[in-house]
Write a protein that holds these residues in place. Structure first.
Motif, PDB file in Angstrom:
ATOM      1  N   TRP A  44       0.876  -1.172   0.000  1.00  0.00           N
ATOM      2  CA  TRP A  44       0.000   0.000   0.000  1.00  0.00           C
ATOM      3  C   TRP A  44       0.911   1.219   0.000  1.00  0.00           C
ATOM      4  O   TRP A  44       1.658   1.443   0.950  1.00  0.00           O
ATOM      5  N   ALA A  45       0.909   1.987  -1.087  1.00  0.00           N
ATOM      6  CA  ALA A  45       1.642   3.255  -1.215  1.00  0.00           C
ATOM      7  C   ALA A  45       3.137   3.128  -0.905  1.00  0.00           C
ATOM      8  O   ALA A  45       3.703   3.970  -0.208  1.00  0.00           O
ATOM      9  N   ASN A  95      -7.100   4.057  -7.695  1.00  0.00           N
ATOM     10  CA  ASN A  95      -7.188   3.232  -8.906  1.00  0.00           C
ATOM     11  C   ASN A  95      -5.928   3.243  -9.766  1.00  0.00           C
ATOM     12  O   ASN A  95      -5.967   2.862 -10.922  1.00  0.00           O
ATOM     13  N   GLU A  96      -4.819   3.685  -9.199  1.00  0.00           N
ATOM     14  CA  GLU A  96      -3.569   3.675  -9.959  1.00  0.00           C
ATOM     15  C   GLU A  96      -2.544   2.809  -9.249  1.00  0.00           C
ATOM     16  O   GLU A  96      -2.721   2.422  -8.094  1.00  0.00           O
ATOM     17  N   LEU A 124      12.391  -5.759 -10.561  1.00  0.00           N
ATOM     18  CA  LEU A 124      11.099  -5.391  -9.992  1.00  0.00           C
ATOM     19  C   LEU A 124      11.033  -5.888  -8.557  1.00  0.00           C
ATOM     20  O   LEU A 124      11.110  -7.084  -8.308  1.00  0.00           O
ATOM     21  N   GLY A 125      10.889  -4.968  -7.606  1.00  0.00           N
ATOM     22  CA  GLY A 125      10.794  -5.337  -6.204  1.00  0.00           C
ATOM     23  C   GLY A 125       9.363  -5.384  -5.710  1.00  0.00           C
ATOM     24  O   GLY A 125       8.991  -6.267  -4.954  1.00  0.00           O
ATOM     25  N   GLU A 126       8.579  -4.393  -6.146  1.00  0.00           N
ATOM     26  CA  GLU A 126       7.213  -4.313  -5.643  1.00  0.00           C
ATOM     27  C   GLU A 126       6.299  -3.552  -6.574  1.00  0.00           C
ATOM     28  O   GLU A 126       6.744  -2.766  -7.395  1.00  0.00           O
ATOM     29  N   ILE A 127       5.021  -3.822  -6.385  1.00  0.00           N
ATOM     30  CA  ILE A 127       3.942  -3.088  -7.030  1.00  0.00           C
ATOM     31  C   ILE A 127       3.174  -2.425  -5.892  1.00  0.00           C
ATOM     32  O   ILE A 127       2.949  -3.047  -4.854  1.00  0.00           O
ATOM     33  N   SER A 128       2.808  -1.178  -6.060  1.00  0.00           N
ATOM     34  CA  SER A 128       2.064  -0.477  -5.017  1.00  0.00           C
ATOM     35  C   SER A 128       0.752   0.064  -5.549  1.00  0.00           C
ATOM     36  O   SER A 128       0.696   0.609  -6.653  1.00  0.00           O
ATOM     37  N   ILE A 129      -0.268  -0.071  -4.731  1.00  0.00           N
ATOM     38  CA  ILE A 129      -1.547   0.565  -5.002  1.00  0.00           C
ATOM     39  C   ILE A 129      -1.406   1.996  -4.483  1.00  0.00           C
ATOM     40  O   ILE A 129      -1.060   2.201  -3.316  1.00  0.00           O
ATOM     41  N   VAL A 130      -1.639   2.982  -5.350  1.00  0.00           N
ATOM     42  CA  VAL A 130      -1.409   4.384  -4.981  1.00  0.00           C
ATOM     43  C   VAL A 130      -2.537   5.275  -5.495  1.00  0.00           C
ATOM     44  O   VAL A 130      -3.281   4.904  -6.398  1.00  0.00           O
ATOM     45  N   LEU A 131      -2.606   6.454  -4.926  1.00  0.00           N
ATOM     46  CA  LEU A 131      -3.574   7.439  -5.378  1.00  0.00           C
ATOM     47  C   LEU A 131      -3.124   8.052  -6.703  1.00  0.00           C
ATOM     48  O   LEU A 131      -3.902   8.160  -7.638  1.00  0.00           O
ATOM     49  N   TRP A 132      -1.850   8.461  -6.766  1.00  0.00           N
ATOM     50  CA  TRP A 132      -1.300   9.056  -7.987  1.00  0.00           C
ATOM     51  C   TRP A 132       0.014   8.375  -8.330  1.00  0.00           C
ATOM     52  O   TRP A 132       1.011   8.537  -7.632  1.00  0.00           O
ATOM     53  N   THR A 139      -1.817   2.941 -15.870  1.00  0.00           N
ATOM     54  CA  THR A 139      -1.819   1.851 -14.901  1.00  0.00           C
ATOM     55  C   THR A 139      -3.248   1.677 -14.405  1.00  0.00           C
ATOM     56  O   THR A 139      -4.087   2.544 -14.624  1.00  0.00           O
ATOM     57  N   SER A 140      -3.504   0.561 -13.736  1.00  0.00           N
ATOM     58  CA  SER A 140      -4.872   0.363 -13.267  1.00  0.00           C
ATOM     59  C   SER A 140      -4.923  -0.570 -12.073  1.00  0.00           C
ATOM     60  O   SER A 140      -4.099  -1.465 -11.924  1.00  0.00           O
TER      61      SER A 140
END
Length: 165
Positions: A44-45, A95-96, A124-132, A139-140
């Motif tokens: 998360w972020a 949603n980004e 690639l270490g991580e994917i984060s759900i972010v606001l912007w 991205t989605s």
């Protein structure tokens, strides 16, 4: 069980980074990393104290396809963070996506108004759900396959005055 999925990166889609340069990823830029270091996590972020999923516990699936880097994960709908992710993404509030990466090989083109960087190989270490995210709407993060448990959690939140839509 509800899933969140989408594209973390779309190949060839540019993003202007801090107004200094334009960046994009070449098709398959993460392929070797996914083979050599497959235990990618979802945060998360970008907060390592707020993990949502990871490959090693089979809650995250990630693959490189013809469009970009696709992912799908199942947050734990029994945890407060999982519930927050499901509610925030489900409502469209968040949603980004952003990626935590290190460039290994890149190409630069200095012929335009601002320099252009194409990342051809990256860790690639991580994917984060972010606001912007830096890559914005290319991205989605979307909620799919709403589960009975997720529906019950949303109903419980609504009873407490927490809006999920």
């Amino acid at each position: 069980m509800a899933e969140i999925s989408g594209y973390a990166i779309q190949w060839g889609q540019p993003a202007v980074i801090a107004g200094l340069f334009e960046e994009s990823f070449a098709r398959g830029a993460f392929n070797q990393s996914l083979l050599d270091h497959p235990d990618v996590v979802v945060l998360w972020a970008h907060d390592p104290s707020r993990p949502l999923a990871r490959v090693s516990n089979k809650s995250l699936t990630i693959r490189s396809d013809s469009i970009g880097l696709w992912y799908s994960f199942q947050p734990d709908d029994k945890s407060p963070l999982g519930q927050e992710a499901l509610a925030s993404v489900g409502s469209g509030l968040v949603n980004e996506v952003s990626v935590g990466f290190s460039s290994i090989e890149e190409e630069w083109n200095d012929s335009g108004r601002i320099p252009k960087r194409t990342i051809t190989k990256a860790f690639l270490g991580e994917i984060s759900i972010v606001l912007w995210g830096a890559y914005g709407q290319s991205t989605s993060a979307e909620l799919v396959g709403r589960s009975t448990a997720a529906s019950k959690a949303e109903a419980a939140m609504r009873r407490r005055g927490i809006s999920t839509t």
